[in-house]
Design a protein around this motif. Structure first.
Motif, PDB file in Angstrom:
ATOM      1  N   ILE A 132      68.732  28.586  41.035  1.00  0.00           N
ATOM      2  CA  ILE A 132      69.345  28.843  42.489  1.00  0.00           C
ATOM      3  C   ILE A 132      68.382  28.593  43.460  1.00  0.00           C
ATOM      4  CG2 ILE A 132      70.499  30.218  44.105  1.00  0.00           C
ATOM      5  CD1 ILE A 132      71.764  31.740  41.984  1.00  0.00           C
ATOM      6  N   VAL A 133      67.251  29.179  43.193  1.00  0.00           N
ATOM      7  CA  VAL A 133      65.998  28.837  44.406  1.00  0.00           C
ATOM      8  C   VAL A 133      65.524  27.545  44.362  1.00  0.00           C
ATOM      9  CG1 VAL A 133      63.776  29.349  45.311  1.00  0.00           C
ATOM     10  CG2 VAL A 133      65.516  31.497  44.384  1.00  0.00           C
ATOM     11  N   ALA A 134      65.499  27.171  43.076  1.00  0.00           N
ATOM     12  CA  ALA A 134      64.971  25.682  42.843  1.00  0.00           C
ATOM     13  C   ALA A 134      66.017  24.557  43.484  1.00  0.00           C
ATOM     14  CB  ALA A 134      64.642  25.239  41.207  1.00  0.00           C
TER      15      ALA A 134
ATOM     16  N   GLN B 194      61.684  23.971  39.237  1.00  0.00           N
ATOM     17  CA  GLN B 194      61.761  24.948  38.436  1.00  0.00           C
ATOM     18  C   GLN B 194      60.552  25.460  37.527  1.00  0.00           C
ATOM     19  OE1 GLN B 194      65.896  26.066  36.487  1.00  0.00           O
ATOM     20  NE2 GLN B 194      65.772  23.740  36.500  1.00  0.00           N
ATOM     21  N   GLN B 195      59.804  24.448  37.361  1.00  0.00           N
ATOM     22  CA  GLN B 195      58.523  24.594  36.426  1.00  0.00           C
ATOM     23  C   GLN B 195      57.593  25.387  37.449  1.00  0.00           C
ATOM     24  OE1 GLN B 195      58.259  24.155  32.854  1.00  0.00           O
ATOM     25  NE2 GLN B 195      56.382  25.168  33.284  1.00  0.00           N
ATOM     26  N   SER B 196      57.643  24.720  38.407  1.00  0.00           N
ATOM     27  CA  SER B 196      56.616  25.226  39.379  1.00  0.00           C
ATOM     28  C   SER B 196      56.728  26.833  39.765  1.00  0.00           C
ATOM     29  CB  SER B 196      56.437  24.731  40.755  1.00  0.00           C
ATOM     30  OG  SER B 196      57.654  24.579  41.358  1.00  0.00           O
ATOM     31  N   ILE B 197      57.930  27.180  39.867  1.00  0.00           N
ATOM     32  CA  ILE B 197      58.091  28.591  39.922  1.00  0.00           C
ATOM     33  C   ILE B 197      57.846  29.403  38.537  1.00  0.00           C
ATOM     34  CG2 ILE B 197      60.179  30.314  40.150  1.00  0.00           C
ATOM     35  CD1 ILE B 197      61.322  28.132  41.885  1.00  0.00           C
TER      36      ILE B 197
ATOM     37  N   ILE C  61      69.514  36.735  34.054  1.00  0.00           N
ATOM     38  CA  ILE C  61      69.632  36.859  35.555  1.00  0.00           C
ATOM     39  C   ILE C  61      68.148  36.149  36.299  1.00  0.00           C
ATOM     40  CG2 ILE C  61      69.629  38.386  37.396  1.00  0.00           C
ATOM     41  CD1 ILE C  61      72.278  38.072  35.877  1.00  0.00           C
ATOM     42  N   TRP C  62      67.325  36.661  35.761  1.00  0.00           N
ATOM     43  CA  TRP C  62      66.050  36.102  36.594  1.00  0.00           C
ATOM     44  C   TRP C  62      65.952  34.250  36.584  1.00  0.00           C
ATOM     45  CZ3 TRP C  62      61.877  33.518  34.531  1.00  0.00           C
ATOM     46  CH2 TRP C  62      61.500  33.354  33.250  1.00  0.00           C
ATOM     47  N   ARG C  63      66.353  33.751  35.380  1.00  0.00           N
ATOM     48  CA  ARG C  63      66.374  32.486  35.076  1.00  0.00           C
ATOM     49  C   ARG C  63      67.518  31.906  36.034  1.00  0.00           C
ATOM     50  NH1 ARG C  63      63.731  30.009  30.828  1.00  0.00           N
ATOM     51  NH2 ARG C  63      64.570  28.017  31.890  1.00  0.00           N
TER      52      ARG C  63
ATOM     53  N   ALA D 182      61.041  13.680  47.534  1.00  0.00           N
ATOM     54  CA  ALA D 182      61.413  15.051  46.976  1.00  0.00           C
ATOM     55  C   ALA D 182      61.080  15.151  45.386  1.00  0.00           C
ATOM     56  CB  ALA D 182      63.099  15.063  47.141  1.00  0.00           C
ATOM     57  N   ARG D 183      60.690  16.143  44.820  1.00  0.00           N
ATOM     58  CA  ARG D 183      60.472  16.338  43.602  1.00  0.00           C
ATOM     59  C   ARG D 183      61.737  16.503  42.470  1.00  0.00           C
ATOM     60  NH1 ARG D 183      57.173  21.821  43.845  1.00  0.00           N
ATOM     61  NH2 ARG D 183      58.706  22.204  45.622  1.00  0.00           N
ATOM     62  N   THR D 184      61.697  16.729  41.329  1.00  0.00           N
ATOM     63  CA  THR D 184      62.915  16.712  40.478  1.00  0.00           C
ATOM     64  C   THR D 184      63.206  18.100  40.479  1.00  0.00           C
ATOM     65  OG1 THR D 184      61.780  16.881  38.557  1.00  0.00           O
ATOM     66  CG2 THR D 184      62.345  14.692  39.097  1.00  0.00           C
ATOM     67  N   LEU D 185      64.621  18.415  40.124  1.00  0.00           N
ATOM     68  CA  LEU D 185      64.782  20.044  39.954  1.00  0.00           C
ATOM     69  C   LEU D 185      63.913  20.669  39.040  1.00  0.00           C
ATOM     70  CD1 LEU D 185      66.806  22.300  40.672  1.00  0.00           C
ATOM     71  CD2 LEU D 185      68.285  21.400  38.957  1.00  0.00           C
TER      72      LEU D 185
END
Length: 294
Positions: free
Chosen positions: A54-56, A9-12, A47-49, A2-5
């Motif tokens: 949440i998705v990450a 997030q950075q990939s997103i 909001i988008w952050r 598993a990658r880190t949180l």
């Protein structure tokens, strides 16, 4: 793994930077697509952050579940591993002298050990697994050897004792194992070497002084590179000697082998060493050097 949180997030975020407009096939209305480029707030609570977080987090949870699943699958596979010759050889090579197994298991816990310590404890370097049947009863024979100064040598008595205790714990219940770790078998030969006088002297040494015993060196190299418990084939030894510079025609007239205190026995063409490995008996080997003028 598993990658880190933060990595997720950075990939997103990287993908958001690359994509200003989404394909019409994406589930977004026209107005939603047009506002995608407006998501430029650097606030951590935008909001988008928050949605990125949440998705990450959801992706991270899923990847951790995949890791747990993989561990469980690996454990099941390990438990169902077929205990064949390769398995017994692998377990023998995994033996660590002076280290206890994890209780009620067949493996070691090397937490806190340096790699060099682990390697040093794995004293068994060569293993051959042979199935034998005597009087209708089958058993396994393990031939073992370690290395000291790049030479194969037998295990010492305390090492054999520890290895037997280890195999008692890891081998299949009821399997009888015979352990063989012996000093090398001896090989003596009578050999004619028709040599090139431009390269070799009549005693077999090189005229350029690079090697005083090139033929003996080649025989020792051949024996060392034989597979452990492999078959000595005299024809292949002859072919090997043919590649020695200065040797025109090598001819093995006779070859003999012995192990332990037994007498020498004639080798017709092939031989498998009782110890699993051999060394040349230079004191009793006879090499006739014959100059070849052609």
């Amino acid at each position: 793994m598993a990658r880190t949180l933060n990595d997720i997030q950075q990939s997103i975020l990287d993908k958001k930077t690359e994509v200003v407009e989404l394909s019409v096939l994406e589930v977004l209305t026209t107005n939603e697509q047009n506002t995608l480029s407006n998501l430029t707030s650097t606030s951590k609570v935008a909001i988008w952050r928050l949605w990125v977080y949440i998705v990450a987090f959801a992706i991270l949870t899923l990847e951790k579940l995949f890791d747990i699943y993989k561990i469980e699958v690996d454990q099941r596979i390990a438990k169902n591993e077929i205990h064949n010759f390769l398995w017994y050889r692998k377990k023998a090579l995994e033996f660590q002298y002076g280290h206890p197994l994890v209780p009620e298991s067949d493996y070691y816990d090397n937490t806190g050990l340096e790699i060099s310590e682990i390697v040093q404890s794995k004293i068994i370097k060569h293993v051959a697994v042979i199935r034998k049947i005597i009087n209708g009863h089958g058993f396994l024979e393990l031939k073992l050897a370690k290395e000291v100064s790049d030479e194969l040598v037998p295990l010492e008595a305390p090492e054999i004792e520890a290895f037997k205790a280890y195999m008692f714990l890891v081998a299949d219940a009821g399997t009888y194992i015979q352990y063989v770790s012996l000093p090398h078998d001896d090989l003596k030969i009578v050999l004619d070497i028709h040599y090139d006088p431009l390269i070799l002297w009549q005693d077999g040494s090189r005229k350029d002084g690079m090697d005083n015993t090139p033929v003996i060196t080649a025989i020792n190299d051949f024996l060392y590179t034989l597979e452990f418990n492999g078959e000595l084939i005299l024809t292949k030894l002859t072919d090997y000697l043919q590649e020695v510079e200065g040797v025109k025609i090598p001819k093995i007239r006779e070859a003999f082998s012995k192990y332990g205190s037994f007498d020498y026995s004639f080798i017709d063409e092939t031989y498998i060493a009782r110890a699993g490995y051999m060394r040349l008996d230079t004191d009793n080997t006879i090499i006739n050097y014959i100059p070849r003028e052609l």
